[in-house]
Design an enzyme around this catalytic site. Structure first.
Site, PDB file in Angstrom:
ATOM      1  N   ASP A 366      11.233   5.868 -10.614  1.00  0.00           N
ATOM      2  CA  ASP A 366      11.943   4.279 -10.564  1.00  0.00           C
ATOM      3  C   ASP A 366      11.242   3.382 -11.432  1.00  0.00           C
ATOM      4  OD1 ASP A 366      13.963   5.186  -8.824  1.00  0.00           O
ATOM      5  OD2 ASP A 366      12.919   4.776  -7.142  1.00  0.00           O
ATOM      6  N   TYR A 454      19.321   3.148  -3.372  1.00  0.00           N
ATOM      7  CA  TYR A 454      18.073   2.895  -2.401  1.00  0.00           C
ATOM      8  C   TYR A 454      17.580   1.630  -2.555  1.00  0.00           C
ATOM      9  CZ  TYR A 454      17.392   7.195   0.120  1.00  0.00           C
ATOM     10  OH  TYR A 454      17.418   8.224   0.989  1.00  0.00           O
TER      11      TYR A 454
END
Length: 746
Positions: A366, A454
């Site tokens: 990420d 998410y």
């Protein structure tokens, strides 16, 4: 008399020292503050004025250009920062780290610069990496300009396959480019973008564009090669439809029209029965006209925030949100003594499995999506209590001007509804000798990262007894793909045509500990059974546990692999500093995690996340080893720019050194029906604690005045001893504290 005078002198000296230390901590906190909009603009303007760089606007749609991708704070070297924090000396000049994409060159490249001094920059120099590694141009994060051209490719594909898509899904047309009303399609792109360094080939999955589109796959995926800086040369290399592969959209449509392939048709779309929405459904067992409990501060906040400097119940620290990775705290002190120089988020990954090409390729890293810039607005009463202190964040990423993220960070004190300490001392005759207890209040520093589907909630908790907790809670939507029968080997069916894919989350933290100074050592503790002769009963033996300590003297010996036995106590201490009882002053790291390896060691993409081999690794501090990952790892995990394994390869001595603990926590997520519509936080929180271990002479929370002691009084009336107001306030209760303490048969 002289001893009293000496004591007074020592007391005054200690008080002056503590006051001076607090002033220096406050003075130095701004070294770690994120760049202001003014500073960000100054850096931008300065670099754009340097004609040799040939910079243009980032938002221009062409890809063959030189533009700024990222501007963020460049943190000073530790020894320079400590001169300001520990001696009150001048702070080092503020600097910026700048990432520039040079696409308009014969050999396109990514170059990082250090720009200084701020707020009036006059110089820039190239930032180098360990081993002199270059930054591969194809490893750059994807930008809005590149997405613009990808969407054009998808538009062309959709037009060629429109009939198939409409007949199969009831949806057609790409959102944002087609007049498709409420029956549009959208997409999710998968990373890493290829199978080897230098590639830029992305699997893209089409979805219905409805609320919660992440769990609305339509069974159509395609592989786009977009390596060339001329979008006209991009090509679709593969298409996947309903479990079948094709070399082109034309081949798919030809076989679709011939009726030689397996077709599918999704259930008729019902917008009133959208399983991915948050709209309540089902029978409620809770009255809807009454609010649930809320936090209040009866006499106002008990913490103090000044810019990025926070003080609370003996704690003080500075904080920032690094655009490329997220939340960090610096100069963490308790009662004036530094516990850690830095505790910071480094990386978050989610590695998936599946039957469709998009699922089997999904390995999200990420920082490659600049997860620090995904700290969107926090909702009072949901993300943070209404009483919280909110702060805006400013980022400069894939933009031409600073972007303000309103109320992106919050700070608040809360009660845990659990005592920090308590004891009921029974007299075993229906009464008691005393009762005593202390409320458990904690300060929370919180922000979030919504990295596409998410949502990560990042927390640091500060307890009154010198304990700090780092916690991440996962929520948001699952990453779902089109259901195939073989998909049940890789997840769970969560809707008639949707598979929730299994995945593992791993989070990496840097914990630069300075326990009573910088010269620290590390030991682990375990128990082993021993058989000893019974001294009070000859001829008998006693089996009991013996504390077994192991000193770890080198970096390799302190790198614990997943899958191997992991010590239960991890103790960092200062060999030269003792508490009142002769114990070395220390802190221990306690894990709350059930993470595990995501790939075999050395397997292709695993090279980019070598930190994920270890729940804990301990190294000597080096300014050249500032981070364990980089924003380039996502698109080039095979030959990473930053390789954590290099940090421990030289196997340096770690006895009485400035130590850094690298902590990996995480969990396996096998999606289930209850993840629809959204993954819930209970059971999906992991992290670690920093706990004092003989650092103090006794529990430092004894200084808290929230303690209550009750003793039996005359004539059965309890005597209550407290140090806070008797009546809390009408928002909580207008009744004073009462306690009986007796117990008897009825």
């Amino acid at each position: 008399m002289w001893s009293c005078w000496g004591f007074l002198v020592c007391f005054l000296a200690a008080s002056a020292s503590a006051s001076r230390g607090r002033e220096w901590a406050h003075h130095g906190a701004s070294m770690f503050a994120d760049l202001t909009p003014r500073e960000l603009k100054a850096v931008r303007d300065y670099l754009h004025a340097q004609k040799e760089l040939g910079l243009t606007l980032a938002k221009e749609k062409v890809l063959k250009k030189n533009s700024i991708l990222l501007i963020e704070l460049h943190v000073p070297r530790k020894h320079e920062a400590l001169r300001a924090l520990d001696r009150g000396q001048a702070k080092p000049q503020r600097q910026a780290r700048v990432v520039v994409q040079f696409g308009d060159q014969a050999q396109p490249n990514i170059t990082e610069y250090i720009v200084s001094p701020l707020p009036y920059p006059t110089t820039y120099e190239v930032k180098t990496f360990k081993g002199g590694r270059p930054i591969l141009f194809e490893s750059r994060p994807i930008t809005s300009a590149e997405y613009h051209h990808l969407l054009k490719v998808l538009e062309k594909v959709e037009m060629k396959a429109r009939r198939l898509l409409h007949e199969s899904t009831g949806f057609a047309g790409m959102v944002g480019v087609s007049d498709c009303g409420d029956r549009c399609l959208t997409f999710s792109d998968i990373a890493p973008r290829g199978l080897a360094p230098g590639e830029r080939r992305t699997w893209i999955m089409l979805q219905k564009f409805v609320e919660g589109y992440f769990i609305h796959p339509v069974g159509f995926e395609l592989l786009v090669n977009h390596r060339d800086l001329d979008p006209e040369k991009w090509a679709v290399e593969k298409v996947w439809y309903n479990g079948q592969y094709f070399d082109s959209v034309e081949e798919l449509m030809e076989k679709y029209d011939q009726g030689t392939i397996k077709k599918h048709k999704l259930p008729e779309h019902d917008p009133t029965d959208l399983y991915s929405t948050f709209v309540p459904r089902g029978h409620s067992n809770m009255a809807s006209d009454i609010h649930g409990p809320k936090l209040v501060e009866p006499q106002g906040p008990r913490y103090h925030v000044d810019g990025n400097f926070v003080e609370y119940a003996g704690w003080s620290f500075a904080f920032r949100v690094r655009s490329s990775a997220g939340l960090q705290i610096f100069d963490l002190r308790f009662n004036g003594e530094r516990v850690a120089y830095e505790v910071s988020l480094q990386e978050a990954i989610a590695f998936y499995s599946g039957d469709t090409p998009a699922a089997m390729q999904t390995k999200y890293i990420d920082a490659g999506w600049a997860m620090g810039t995904s700290d969107y607005e926090l909702a009072p009463g949901i993300d943070c209590p209404e009483i919280a202190t909110f702060q805006d964040m400013y980022h400069y990423y894939d933009t031409d001007k600073p972007v303000r993220f309103r109320n992106a960070l919050c700070i608040f004190e809360m009660t845990t509804a659990m005592p920090l300490r308590r004891h009921f001392n029974s007299d075993f005759k229906g009464g008691y000798n005393f009762f005593a207890g202390l409320e458990n209040h904690v300060l929370v520093l919180r922000t979030t990262s919504t990295v596409y589907n998410y949502d990560y909630i990042w927390d640091f908790y500060f307890y009154q007894n010198g304990v700090m907790e780092a916690r991440v809670s996962a929520t948001g939507y699952i990453h779902a793909t089109f259901f195939t029968p073989n998909g049940l080997n890789y997840g769970t069916k969560v809707y008639s045509y949707v598979l929730g894919n299994l995945h593992t989350h791993l989070i990496h933290y840097k914990v630069d500990l300075d326990i009573a100074g910088r010269e620290n050592s590390f030991e682990s503790m375990e128990l082993k059974f021993v058989n000893v002769s019974n001294p009070w009963s000859p001829g008998h033996t006693i089996q009991q546990s013996l504390l077994a300590k192991k000193q770890h003297e080198t970096e390799r010996s302190a790198a614990f692999r997943f899958g191997k036995k992991f010590p239960r106590y991890l103790h960092f201490y200062n060999p030269k500093q003792e508490n009142r009882w002769g114990h070395k002053k220390g802190y221990r790291i306690q894990f709350n995690s059930h993470g595990h390896s995501v790939l075999p060691k050395g397997w292709k993409e695993e090279n980019g996340i070598s930190w994920a081999r270890y729940p804990l690794a301990v190294t000597r501090h080096k300014d050249s080893e500032a981070t364990s990952s980089s924003m380039y790892t996502q698109n080039n995990p095979w030959e990473p720019l930053v390789s954590f394994e290099d940090y421990i390869r030289n196997n340096e001595n770690i006895t009485e050194q400035d130590l850094v603990a690298w902590v990996t926590v995480g969990f396996l997520h096998v999606p289930h029906s209850e993840d629809i519509p959204n993954t819930a936080t209970p059971g999906n929180a992991v992290g670690f604690f920093l706990r004092p271990f003989n650092f103090f002479d006794e529990d430092p929370s004894l200084s808290s005045r929230s303690t209550i002691i009750v003793r039996p009084g005359k004539e059965g009336t309890p005597t209550i001893q407290r140090w806070t107001p008797e009546v809390i306030g009408h928002c909580v209760t207008d009744k004073p504290f009462t306690y009986n303490g007796t117990y008897a048969g009825v």
